[in-house]
Design an enzyme around this catalytic site. Structure first.
Site, PDB file in Angstrom:
ATOM      1  CD  GLU A 197      44.814  42.339  46.957  1.00  0.00           C
ATOM      2  OE1 GLU A 197      45.556  41.337  46.996  1.00  0.00           O
ATOM      3  OE2 GLU A 197      45.017  43.299  46.207  1.00  0.00           O
ATOM      4  CG  ASP A 242      50.375  43.158  41.617  1.00  0.00           C
ATOM      5  OD1 ASP A 242      49.971  44.321  41.766  1.00  0.00           O
ATOM      6  OD2 ASP A 242      50.095  42.240  42.402  1.00  0.00           O
TER       7      ASP A 242
END
Length: 339
Positions: free
Chosen positions: A148, A93
């Site tokens: 998200e 990430d």
């Protein structure tokens, strides 16, 4: 046990995955200390080796979330140590840009992971540029405004869902993290970080497993929620993540899309709408013959309560037209087999 980033929680998640035929569990942000940036350390209460061992005993791979530059800092040691434990790979990430420095880091991570037979999911990532052709252990990319965002944003996700497949998805697979079980029409929607929901209907969420190209796809909600909604969970887990053929049967950018996919001797059709209710009409492109269809679609009250759905089974003959009514932000998913 107290739910969180701890060994007990992830053993529970592994049990859930094994019971539902799911291949991996992702250990999310927080398993490694947030300060200090050391991929080789774990927080108290989370035993990486024990979680990996338990996953192997249940036939479930464990993937560790990692900040890209933190993983890169001890890349060889991390791949060697965690692969020896049985960790399946990393969800990487916060690359956040696509300059040469980051591109070269991605190549290093993918090459090292490949040598240790580990899979990679590039989250926080720019759009695909073909890296997965060079490194087939790269299973998925984010590079998308994923679900998200609904934890903190009230933007129009429904229109996005029927726009992005025509644009971003042309570049390659997406890490969108669909599968929300708290489903609200826009008038009832609110971004709640600790108890998030999706815009649109339950059937819309299920349809995304067919429409979106996601070789490594998430069930984004909590295992306890899926256990309480086993009928939905069974339908989702019956949809493959890799397909042999894909065809868009009908659609209009920003309005709706109907996609058909084939995996082996089964066919899957998903359809979603944007903010308007629609009747979606299409003819599946299947060989001549008679088939049975299992349809997950909006329930009669889905226009006011997004979680309302119905599952029907019917017969279908090749060449016949199908029409399905959808709620605003609605959808359907179909599993088709020969009789």
């Amino acid at each position: 046990f107290k739910a969180g980033i701890n060994t007990e929680t992830y053993k529970y998640m592994i049990d859930f995955a094994a019971a539902n035929g799911l291949e991996y569990v992702v250990v999310d942000e927080g398993w490694s200390p947030r300060t200090g940036g050391d991929i080789m350390k774990a927080i108290p209460g989370f035993d990486v080796e024990e979680v990996a061992r338990y996953g192997r005993s249940k036939g479930v791979g464990v993937i560790l979330w990692a900040v890209a530059y933190v993983l890169d800092d001890k890349l060889e040691e991390a791949c060697s140590t965690y692969s020896a434990m049985g960790i399946a790979g990393f969800k990487v990430d916060f690359m956040d840009r696509d300059d040469q420095e980051v591109v070269e880091m991605n190549y290093r991570i993918l090459e090292a992971a490949a040598r240790y037979h580990m899979v990679i999911d590039l989250h926080g990532m720019y759009k695909p540029t073909g890296l997965n052709r060079t490194w087939p252990n790269l299973l998925n990319y984010e590079g998308v405004w994923g679900l998200e965002q609904m934890k903190w944003s009230d933007e129009d996700m429904l229109t996005y869902d029927v726009t992005m497949p025509y644009i971003r998805m042309a570049a390659g697979p997406i890490d969108y993290t669909q599968g929300a079980l708290r489903n609200a029409q826009p008038k009832n929607f609110a971004p709640i970080y600790s108890d998030p929901m999706s815009q649109g209907t339950r059937a819309h969420q299920v349809a995304l497993y067919v429409i979106f190209d996601s070789p490594l796809v998430m069930l984004c909600d909590s295992p306890t929620a899926y256990v309480k909604e086993q009928e939905t969970t069974d339908f989702i887990s019956a949809i493959p993540t890799v397909f042999d053929e894909t065809a868009v049967l009908s659609g209009e950018i920003g309005k709706y899309i109907v996609t058909q996919r084939r995996a082996g001797d089964k066919w899957y059709i998903g359809g979603i709408t944007g903010t308007e209710a629609r009747t979606l009409t299409f003819v599946p492109e299947l060989p001549d013959g008679s088939y049975t269809m299992k349809i997950f679609r909006d329930g009669i009250n889905a226009g006011s309560r997004g979680e309302d759905y119905t599952i029907d089974t019917s017969k279908w003959t090749s060449g016949s037209e199908i029409s399905i009514d959808t709620a605003p932000g609605g959808g359907f998913a179909i599993i088709i087999e020969r009789k």
